[in-house]
Design a protein around this motif. Structure first.
Motif, short mmCIF file in Angstrom:
data_model
loop_
_atom_site.label_atom_id
_atom_site.label_comp_id
_atom_site.label_asym_id
_atom_site.label_seq_id
_atom_site.Cartn_x
_atom_site.Cartn_y
_atom_site.Cartn_z
N GLN A 22 0.82 -1.21 0.00
CA GLN A 22 0.00 0.00 0.00
C GLN A 22 0.86 1.26 0.00
O GLN A 22 0.33 2.37 0.15
N LYS B 285 2.75 2.41 2.24
CA LYS B 285 2.80 3.13 3.52
C LYS B 285 4.25 3.22 3.98
O LYS B 285 4.61 4.15 4.70
N GLY C 47 -2.50 -7.61 -1.75
CA GLY C 47 -3.87 -7.09 -1.63
C GLY C 47 -4.90 -8.19 -1.61
O GLY C 47 -5.85 -8.17 -0.83
N GLY D 154 -4.98 -9.92 1.73
CA GLY D 154 -5.73 -9.09 2.68
C GLY D 154 -7.24 -9.25 2.50
O GLY D 154 -7.99 -9.33 3.47
N LYS D 155 -7.67 -9.32 1.24
CA LYS D 155 -9.11 -9.49 0.98
C LYS D 155 -9.61 -10.84 1.49
O LYS D 155 -10.73 -10.93 2.02
N GLY E 27 -8.28 -5.23 1.48
CA GLY E 27 -7.01 -5.43 0.77
C GLY E 27 -6.24 -4.12 0.65
O GLY E 27 -6.23 -3.31 1.58
N ASN E 28 -5.63 -3.90 -0.50
CA ASN E 28 -4.81 -2.69 -0.69
C ASN E 28 -5.65 -1.42 -0.76
O ASN E 28 -5.10 -0.32 -0.68
N MET F 130 -7.45 -0.41 1.49
CA MET F 130 -7.57 0.16 2.83
C MET F 130 -6.75 1.44 3.01
O MET F 130 -7.10 2.28 3.84
N ASP G 175 -7.41 -6.33 12.63
CA ASP G 175 -6.85 -7.66 12.89
C ASP G 175 -6.17 -8.25 11.66
O ASP G 175 -5.93 -9.45 11.58
N ILE G 176 -5.86 -7.41 10.66
CA ILE G 176 -5.17 -7.91 9.46
C ILE G 176 -3.89 -7.11 9.31
O ILE G 176 -2.83 -7.57 9.73
N SER G 177 -4.00 -5.92 8.73
CA SER G 177 -2.78 -5.12 8.57
C SER G 177 -3.07 -3.63 8.64
O SER G 177 -2.18 -2.82 8.43
N THR G 178 -4.32 -3.26 8.92
CA THR G 178 -4.65 -1.84 8.96
C THR G 178 -4.96 -1.41 10.39
O THR G 178 -5.76 -2.04 11.07
#
Lengths: 160, 230
Positions: free
Chosen positions: A53, A55, A143, A146-147, B38-39, B41, B127-130
């Motif tokens: 992302q 960051k 990504g 994450g989904k 996912g991305n 976020m 609880d994931i990555s954000t």
């Protein structure tokens, strides 16, 4: 010969007991096991996702190391530890004093397995992308992981 | 009923209109990115920061802005609210250049609900990555609670937005007032029989300055050091 039989019996017994011990893993140990695996997953996915992302700056070595560790830890299969009786924390337990597991894990095992398989597939793709060294593919695959995490959490974590 | 042709009155200033439609765009962005995950976020968070800056600006503009933007001009007493509701119910004409007594309170409720949504998001985790930029300052327990409220409050916001849209449709179909057009152009039809109320419009430079100040404040708030990956 007698000793050999004795040894064999003991071995068989030990093997049998260890199987029984695994099948009868205490709920609090099961909760701790799956939460530990998930925590380590998150520790490895964090930098991967943050780089995907943008960051934090992309660092190929760190990305690849984390993606491959994630694949290894995920291979431990946290879903094995949703054993019967582990849907709620054990009363008075000092460890594993909470669980966010939703009852549908046990009432809809096929749907739960499908969610797990989907994540396995996405993590496999992420590891493959990491091995290929293609930065764009790595970020896109992160990504999708994450989904898949989110999809499973949405369905199988308790509402907070 | 007045038979003379209506005249046009400028009611909404540019800052209020830009605020409104930017909020529509950003809230849509936030909902979509939040559902996609996912991305996306990272855009969920950026969109939230922009909403926070907008709402902070709007609150200050509600104190020092143009007449129709000010809380003091559109937060009416319960008696006035009740009287207006009665006018609606009995299909009697009731003209307010800016927010009417019901709509004014709705604006405050919507603003507070949106503020709570972005405020809780700053402390949330998935609880994931954000993690929200202020997650580091509170316990995981409290963050989980705020995350739960973040997810609950969005449903409340859906309800409030639906009510807002239904009210606008009612004013259009039931009372012949095109509020959407007025929110685009700033100008609305005003029956020539109805008394014209003097409206004062504040400087656009003041609005720009306040928005930049709000954006800087948000930027300072959310610029937290990131931990080093290993």
């Amino acid at each position: 010969m007698k000793n050999f039989v004795k040894f064999g019996t003991a071995l068989a017994l030990a093997a049998g007991m260890s199987t029984i011990a695994y099948a009868q893993i205490k709920p609090e140990d099961a909760i701790r096991a799956r939460q530990s695996i998930m925590r380590v997953n998150a520790i490895n996915f964090g930098p991967v996702s943050a780089m995907a992302q943008e960051k934090i700056p992309f660092n190929k070595d760190i990305f690849v190391a984390n993606a491959l560790r994630l694949e290894s830890v995920w291979a431990m299969n946290p879903t094995r530890f949703f054993v019967p009786g582990s849907d709620k924390p054990v009363a008075g337990a000092r460890i594993a004093a909470f669980t966010d597991a939703n009852g549908e894990i046990w009432s809809q095992p096929e749907k739960f397995k499908a969610a797990y398989d989907k994540e396995t597939q996405e993590i496999g793709k992420l590891a493959a992308a990491a091995r290929s060294g293609d930065e764009k593919a790595m970020k896109a695959a992160a990504g999708d992981v994450g989904k898949a995490c989110k999809a499973c959490h949405d369905d199988f974590q308790v509402k907070k | 009923m007045d038979e003379r042709p209506p005249q046009s009155v400028r009611v909404w200033d540019l800052p209020v209109r830009v605020f409104h439609w930017l909020l529509v765009v950003l809230m849509t962005t936030s909902v979509v990115t939040g559902l996609v995950g996912g991305n996306a976020m990272v855009w969920h968070m950026r969109s939230g920061y922009a909403i926070l800056a907008l709402v902070l600006f709007r609150i200050v503009w509600g104190l020092v802005g143009s007449t129709t933007a000010r809380f003091a001009s559109f937060l009416y007493s319960p008696g006035r609210v009740f009287a207006f509701a009665k006018d609606l119910f009995l299909h009697r004409p009731a003209h307010y250049p800016g927010h009417n007594p019901l709509g004014g309170w709705m604006v405050l409720v919507l603003l507070l609900a949106v503020l709570f949504q972005v405020g809780s998001g700053l402390f949330a985790n998935d609880d994931i990555s954000t993690e929200g930029p202020l997650y580091r300052y509170i316990s995981k327990n409290l963050s989980d609670k705020l995350t739960g409220w973040h997810k609950l409050n969005i449903k409340i916001l859906f309800g409030l937005v639906a009510l807002h849209v239904v009210a606008v449709i009612y004013h259009w179909l039931g009372r012949g007032e095109n509020l959407v057009q007025a929110m685009f152009t700033g100008i609305r039809a005003w029956p020539s029989g109805a008394p014209v109320i003097a409206l004062r419009f504040s400087s656009l430079w003041l609005a720009l300055g306040l928005f930049v100040a709000a954006a800087i404040a948000v930027w300072l708030l959310v610029s937290q050091p990131v931990s080093q990956p290993i």
